[in-house]
Design an enzyme around this catalytic site. Structure first.
Site, PDB file in Angstrom:
ATOM      1  N   ASP A 224      23.868  34.902  43.123  1.00 56.13           N
ATOM      2  CA  ASP A 224      25.283  34.751  43.440  1.00 56.13           C
ATOM      3  C   ASP A 224      25.523  33.562  44.362  1.00 56.13           C
ATOM      4  O   ASP A 224      26.448  32.771  44.143  1.00 56.13           O
ATOM      5  CB  ASP A 224      25.800  36.033  44.107  1.00 56.13           C
ATOM      6  CG  ASP A 224      26.649  36.866  43.156  1.00 56.13           C
ATOM      7  OD1 ASP A 224      26.641  36.551  41.953  1.00 56.13           O
ATOM      8  OD2 ASP A 224      27.304  37.818  43.605  1.00 56.13           O
ATOM      9  N   ASP A 274      29.218  44.185  40.917  1.00 55.74           N
ATOM     10  CA  ASP A 274      29.207  44.677  42.290  1.00 55.74           C
ATOM     11  C   ASP A 274      29.182  46.198  42.350  1.00 55.74           C
ATOM     12  O   ASP A 274      29.040  46.770  43.427  1.00 55.74           O
ATOM     13  CB  ASP A 274      30.433  44.149  43.036  1.00 55.74           C
ATOM     14  CG  ASP A 274      30.395  42.640  43.177  1.00 55.74           C
ATOM     15  OD1 ASP A 274      29.295  42.087  43.324  1.00 55.74           O
ATOM     16  OD2 ASP A 274      31.460  42.006  43.115  1.00 55.74           O
TER      17      ASP A 274
END
Length: 355
Positions: A224, A274
């Site tokens: 990320d 997430d």
């Protein structure tokens, strides 16, 4: 895969020219074609905290369902329990798989980045098909119980093998839900399909050890950071943001803002990654609690869930108050791994969980 690991939030003023609005969101005032999010001058909205509650509830249900599927006899020694365990072991992610996962995700991100128009159509078709299957898998056990197993008889289909009759009963409804989302882009249908995808993944894939969980989450953490913050220095554009804003598939959960401005709804949202990636560790934590006979409210699962909620809440507060777009994984990885590892170490069970 790369587009699902960010939280979407309001676009910060200093990043507006770069288009960094999170994974797939455009501010409605900017004329974007994506999901309208809060204005840059907005404050923290109750919807930011509702996101945390929704994510936690999804993970509690998915973890329970992965451990004990609905209407399946999971008593020790039962045939159904042994068959389910054998099937679950086949879906276990091993250490080498975590590296393959990140490499494939990065390659997919690059392919979409360079061939956006062609890949967007392909991915929409692929996600629509998988979403229909996931929705069917979600409701299947309840529909089977509601119909008293009336349609449980299997039909042998060439190339596919035996398929329960109930599959063909549910297929039109699942296809209609996907078609309805494709035609209307309804946020409610989007959420139904997104939740189905989360539960489908978490009940189909599981982690074999804390070592695998740590490797996966740490790789996702740096994945990320690289694709969100560093890719523009190499490729001239923010790869993650361009891909996320260019795709319109149900890879996020939308929550309408309570205090939105204007006539149209505005949303805060969370990417599926997430929920799914930390969710794999939470499913492992619940399974580990179960194997040790530890109550779920006082074991690894409870503390890891608290860490997840705290990490996601901090992320929501930061982006809601300060409008600083950022990957949620920088909070969720330490928020889940540290509590689990600490408890395992304090109980002298770290070696057992690690392997």
């Amino acid at each position: 895969a790369g587009a699902v690991s960010k939280v979407n939030h309001p676009r910060p003023p200093m990043l507006k020219r770069q288009g960094l609005a999170g994974s797939g969101a455009h501010n409605s005032s900017d004329g974007g074609s994506g999901v309208p999010t809060a204005k840059k001058d907005s404050t923290l909205d109750p919807a930011n905290l509702l996101v945390v509650v929704i994510a936690a509830l999804i993970l509690v249900y998915a973890s329970h369902r992965a451990l004990r599927p609905p209407f399946v006899d999971m008593s020790p020694g039962s045939g159904e329990a042994m068959a389910y365990e054998e099937q679950a072991e086949a879906g276990e992610m091993q250490l080498q798989t975590t590296f393959v996962f990140v490499v494939v995700a990065s390659c997919s991100l690059m392919l979409i980045f360079y061939f956006m128009s062609a890949m967007a159509v392909l991915i929409t078709i692929l996600f629509s098909f998988i979403a229909a299957l996931a929705l069917g898998a979600l409701v299947y056990p309840y529909a089977d119980a509601w119909t008293n197993n009336r349609f449980s008889k299997e039909v042998d289909i060439p190339w596919l093998g035996p398929i329960p009759q109930l599959f063909f009963v549910l297929l039109p409804f699942c296809a209609a839900a996907v078609l309805g989302w494709l035609l209307t882009k309804s946020w409610i249908l989007n959420n139904v399909l997104a939740i189905s995808l989360i539960i489908f993944f978490l009940t189909s894939v599981r982690l074999s050890s804390l070592k695998v969980a740590s490797c996966l989450l740490v790789l996702a953490f740096f994945y990320d950071i690289f694709w969100v913050f560093l890719s523009s220095n190499i490729f001239g554009q923010n790869v993650m943001v361009k891909v996320a804003t260019g795709l319109d598939v149900p890879i996020k959960i939308l929550v309408p803002l309570f205090f939105s401005t204007g006539a149209d709804l505005q949303f805060t949202l969370i990417g599926l990654g997430d929920i799914v990636l930390p969710g794999l560790l939470l499913c492992f934590a619940m399974r580990f609690d179960d194997s040790k006979g530890i109550p779920l409210t006082a074991g690894y699962f409870a503390l890891t869930m608290v860490g997840y909620c705290v990490g996601l809440t901090i992320c929501e507060v930061v982006v809601g108050c300060f409008h600083l777009a950022q990957p949620a994984m920088i909070y969720l990885v330490p928020g889940t791994l540290i509590p689990f590892t600490y408890v395992a170490h304090s109980r002298g069970e770290l070696g057992e969980a690690w392997e």
